[in-house]
Scaffold this active site. Structure first.
Site, PDB file in Angstrom:
ATOM      1  N   SER A   1      46.198  -6.257  15.501  1.00  0.00           N
ATOM      2  CA  SER A   1      44.918  -5.781  16.026  1.00  0.00           C
ATOM      3  C   SER A   1      44.542  -6.718  17.278  1.00  0.00           C
ATOM      4  O   SER A   1      43.674  -6.262  18.409  1.00  0.00           O
ATOM      5  CB  SER A   1      44.052  -5.914  15.071  1.00  0.00           C
ATOM      6  OG  SER A   1      43.837  -4.994  14.279  1.00  0.00           O
TER       7      SER A   1
ATOM      8  N   HIS B   1      35.415  -7.120  14.195  1.00  0.00           N
ATOM      9  CA  HIS B   1      36.784  -6.599  14.463  1.00  0.00           C
ATOM     10  C   HIS B   1      36.773  -5.846  15.920  1.00  0.00           C
ATOM     11  O   HIS B   1      37.318  -6.043  16.760  1.00  0.00           O
ATOM     12  CB  HIS B   1      37.351  -5.781  13.226  1.00  0.00           C
ATOM     13  CG  HIS B   1      38.692  -5.464  13.750  1.00  0.00           C
ATOM     14  ND1 HIS B   1      39.344  -4.450  14.335  1.00  0.00           N
ATOM     15  CD2 HIS B   1      39.819  -6.123  13.312  1.00  0.00           C
ATOM     16  CE1 HIS B   1      40.506  -4.122  14.510  1.00  0.00           C
ATOM     17  NE2 HIS B   1      41.074  -5.263  13.893  1.00  0.00           N
TER      18      HIS B   1
ATOM     19  N   ASP C   1      37.064   1.731  17.200  1.00  0.00           N
ATOM     20  CA  ASP C   1      37.139   0.476  16.255  1.00  0.00           C
ATOM     21  C   ASP C   1      35.728   0.360  15.395  1.00  0.00           C
ATOM     22  O   ASP C   1      35.185   1.430  15.105  1.00  0.00           O
ATOM     23  CB  ASP C   1      37.162  -0.953  16.981  1.00  0.00           C
ATOM     24  CG  ASP C   1      38.073  -1.768  16.265  1.00  0.00           C
ATOM     25  OD1 ASP C   1      37.498  -2.359  15.153  1.00  0.00           O
ATOM     26  OD2 ASP C   1      39.204  -2.129  16.617  1.00  0.00           O
TER      27      ASP C   1
END
Ligand SMILES: *[C@@H]1O[C@H](CO)[C@@H](O)[C@H](O)[C@H]1NC(C)=O
Ligand SMILES: *[C@@H]1O[C@H](CO)[C@@H](O)[C@H](O)[C@H]1NC(C)=O
Length: 762
Positions: A545, A223, A154
């Site tokens: 996600s 994220h 990520d």
């Protein structure tokens, strides 16, 4: 991420929410403008030492470019642990010639990837211990996942977050072979007994992106930190300060496997990553010894061999399904060896009361919070202010230009003409913020992504309401000479008061465009308004996600509980035990236009059920080398197979022993076979319950399976015959093996095909 709350407390603040970036393929120019990054795939590693693999890559590229120096200068990545291949800057002509080398299986351009959360773990039945309740059996039996290593590919990680504390952890598992790469803002101490490895992949990433990020595993986006803390964050808020977003969704924040170890593979820089960086991460993760790989990204035309090699080495690979729902055929990362995860909503709601000047109260949804101790009064709408109703907030209608919103709350009626409600929301919020307004009430059919009510609404109160409510507010505004309203800060409501289980509208839907013969997505997990770590604080985000790391956390617990289970067994346990109804027996719905009862193309087997998956009774296991037969040797040129053992005999795809059956072109009766392995009570008897897809007769032979010490594996056959001579869309059914202790259910999808001229994908 598991959060639950009994108290409401204040946490420190927020970062601006990351919006899932939607990017198109980016072709990068380099050295003369005509070269771009190509990935060359060579199949299994056939040389002993990685250095020999590297030398063989240079031999090959040097031959092509007729220069050893050119080869070194063009090379970007070597893939040398899990599989052999390399990424290099080439012209199209060079790529074409390289593809003709006998040992080369494929040469493809690297594609840009897209990145696609506290209550959720309790909602799933994975209770953490508290003063009144013990931790769930699965958490206890798996030792909270302490021996399991989850690799997260990520945007990096924020090691200072309380979610990554390693207090009380035992030593790093001795089998770990990973590294802690350092950088300007990442010291060797940033790795710990919790974050046991950290790597990053800058090669091939354009400078314009690298300039805006750290050349280290540190996450400036949020994220990756959010995803890692959802899968494996340590429990935060058990004692002391609860985790919350400005007091909302407050409670204990934790990952699904709260003591699992995290290995970080930063492959995305300032929003940019591509298949070459992701493949490099997967190759290293195979070398390092992760047990589970969590990828909250979509890779168009995924180079699925990377994940295949990982699965063949015993690693469970979990991908997000994508955020392009509710349109059909949008699900991505759908190879049959990975777990593809859709997003569902949990039983938490954020009601926000709107009071009109006539004392009427309406309720919408928001994440609106009041900033404490603030001097200025402009931020809050807790006193009555002017209310203005706009016929349309769609930019091209230009209605807003005529409206002075200063000090006012703007109401946007839902516009049937709206092309993209979320873009219109952003446009309207910007108009209110810039015009000095104090609030926005926006009509929309879904409240899946409340994050926008924070991201686009600095200093104003934004609320999403349904169309009925927006009309009633506007009726009041039109019938009153000086209409006013006020908006109260959002509250948090949970549990049985909220009708929960719905697949979120943004969650990408099947069937798979790459692998239509398999049901995708595989399962749904919580992915709407999930609270998890970002930087030093906690923020809610929505997306598949957020769903993928929930499934990765569950896979880690299953791996801890059953260390000998293959990735296929773990996936089977997750799919066959998933819920298709909620706690009240109501069928799970799928949001979209229109809302409907969910089917396997929305959620695969159903909503993930971790405690059920710990004891699935029967599993549909797959010899990892069987996948090669079904890889269609797609990456095969004349006579060369992708895998040393690639079998080109054409076995129908429906016979791959998956915990689902899909037949996209049922023309005449066929027989599908499956094998189940008993992992429950040694002596058990299962009876079949068949729910045939509409228009298809489905029969299962035998209809009783008896297991004992000598018979742990049983085979059965499923005969599917079209009843109707009617071409149309997919219909769905299921096959359930059950006894008084266990229910083992797989979904079935069929589409009758008579002629090829027409096919409906929905
Ligand atoms: C991470 O490393 C940086 C730079 O060496 C240091 O300032 C910071 O305190 C470290 N954080 C942790 C959690 O160890
Ligand atoms: C309140 O206003 C004063 C003066 O404008 C400012 O210095 C102070 O930082 C403000 N306090 C807060 C909490 O914003």
């Amino acid at each position: 991420m598991g959060f639950y709350t009994r108290s409401s407390s204040q946490a420190r603040v927020a970062w601006v929410l990351l919006l899932l970036c939607s990017c198109t393929l980016l072709i990068r120019a380099h050295g003369g403008g005509s070269r771009k990054l190509y990935i060359t795939y060579l199949g299994d590693v056939r040389h002993g030492h990685p250095d020999d693999v590297v030398a063989s890559h240079h031999d090959m590229l040097g031959t092509l470019l007729q220069s050893k120096e050119e080869s070194v200068a063009s090379m970007v990545y070597h893939y040398k642990h899990g599989f052999s291949g390399f990424a290099a800057m080439l012209t199209q002509d060079q790529a074409t010639r390289l593809a003709e080398f006998p040992e080369v299986i494929s040469v493809k351009p690297s594609r840009r990837v897209r990145t696609t959360t506290t209550r959720s773990w309790d909602f799933l039945g994975l209770n953490y211990q508290s003063s009144h309740t013990p931790a769930s059996e699965l958490l206890q039996m798996s030792n909270f996942g302490e021996d399991v290593i989850i690799g997260v590919v990520d945007t990096g990680i924020w090691p200072e977050s309380r979610s990554f504390s390693d207090v009380g952890y035992g030593p790093v598992p001795s089998r770990w072979k990973g590294e802690c790469q350092t950088g300007p803002d990442w010291g060797i101490n940033n790795c710990s007994r919790k974050i046991i490895g950290a790597r990053f992949y800058t090669a091939g990433v354009p400078d314009e992106y690298l300039k805006r990020d750290s050349l280290s595993p540190r996450d400036h986006n949020g994220h990756g930190t959010h995803c890692a803390s959802t899968a494996a964050g340590s429990a935060v808020g058990v004692d002391g300060e609860a985790a919350s977003f400005h007091g909302l969704a407050a409670g204990v924040a934790r990952g699904g496997a709260p003591r699992a170890r995290i290995a970080v593979y930063k492959s995305i820089f300032a929003g940019y990553g591509d298949s070459a960086t992701v493949l490099a991460a997967i190759d290293d993760a195979i070398h390092d010894g992760v047990d589970v790989l969590s990828l909250s990204l979509t890779v168009p035309y995924e180079n699925s061999y990377g994940a295949l090699h990982a699965v063949q080495k015993g690693i469970t690979v979990v991908y997000s399904a994508g955020n392009d729902g509710p349109r059909p055929q949008t699900v991505e990362d759908t190879s049959p060896w990975v777990l593809t995860v859709a997003a569902s909503k949990i039983d938490r709601s954020f009601p926000t009361v709107i009071e009109l000047g006539n004392k009427q109260q309406m309720v919408g949804q928001s994440l609106y919070y009041q900033v404490k101790n603030i001097n200025s009064s402009s931020h809050t709408t807790s006193s009555f202010t002017k209310l203005i109703c706009a016929r349309s907030c769609v930019p091209r209608h230009e209605v807003l230009h005529e409206i002075d919103v200063k000090g006012a709350i703007l109401v946007c009626l839902n516009d049937n003409d709206a092309i993209n409600p979320s873009d219109d929301f952003a446009h309207a919020a910007k108009y209110v913020v810039e015009g000095g307004g104090s609030g926005l009430i926006f009509a929309q059919y879904t409240t899946d992504a409340l994050s926008s009510t924070v991201a686009y609404c600095p200093g104003i109160a934004c609320v999403i309401v349904d169309i009925y409510i927006s009309r009633r507010i506007c009726e009041y505004a039109m019938d009153t000479s000086s209409p006013t309203a006020k908006i109260e800060p959002t509250r948090t409501v949970m549990s049985k008061d909220v009708l929960a289980s719905k697949v979120a509208s943004f969650s990408s839907r099947g069937p798979s465009a790459d692998y239509p013969a398999f049901i995708k997505p595989d399962v749904a997990a919580p992915g709407a308004n999930i609270l998890a770590a970002v930087g030093d604080s906690y923020v809610t985000k929505s997306g598949t996600s957020m769903a993928a790391p929930h499934a990765a956390g569950v896979a880690a617990l299953l791996k801890a509980l059953h260390p000998d289970w293959s990735p296929a067994a773990i996936k089977s346990a997750i799919i066959t035990t998933a819920h298709v109804t909620d706690g009240h027996g109501m069928p799970i719905l799928a949001e979209g236009l229109p809302r409907k009862v969910a089917d396997p193309f929305d959620y695969g087997g159903g909503n993930i059920n971790p405690c059920g998956a710990a004891h699935p009774g029967l599993i549909y296991d797959i010899d990892p080398h069987d996948y090669n037969k079904f890889f269609r040797c797609a990456n095969v040129k004349e006579g060369i197979s992708a895998f040393a053992s690639c079998d080109t005999t054409s076995m129908p795809e429906y016979n791959l022993n998956l915990p689902s059956i899909s037949v996209p072109d049922l023309r005449s009766a066929i027989t599908v076979s499956r094998t189940v392995t008993n992992v429950g009570e040694l002596h058990s008897v299962y009876h079949v319950a068949v729910q045939s897809p509409t228009g298809v007769k489905m029969e299962v032979f035998p209809d009783v399976l008896v297991f004992d010490a000598a018979n742990k594996v049983r085979k059965f056959e499923v005969k599917l015959s079209p009843i109707w001579n009617l071409q149309g869309g997919y219909t769905f059914g299921s096959i359930t093996w059950q006894n008084d202790r266990q229910v083992v259910r797989i979904p079935v999808a069929t589409r009758i095909t008579i002629q090829d001229f027409y096919a409906d994908v929905a």
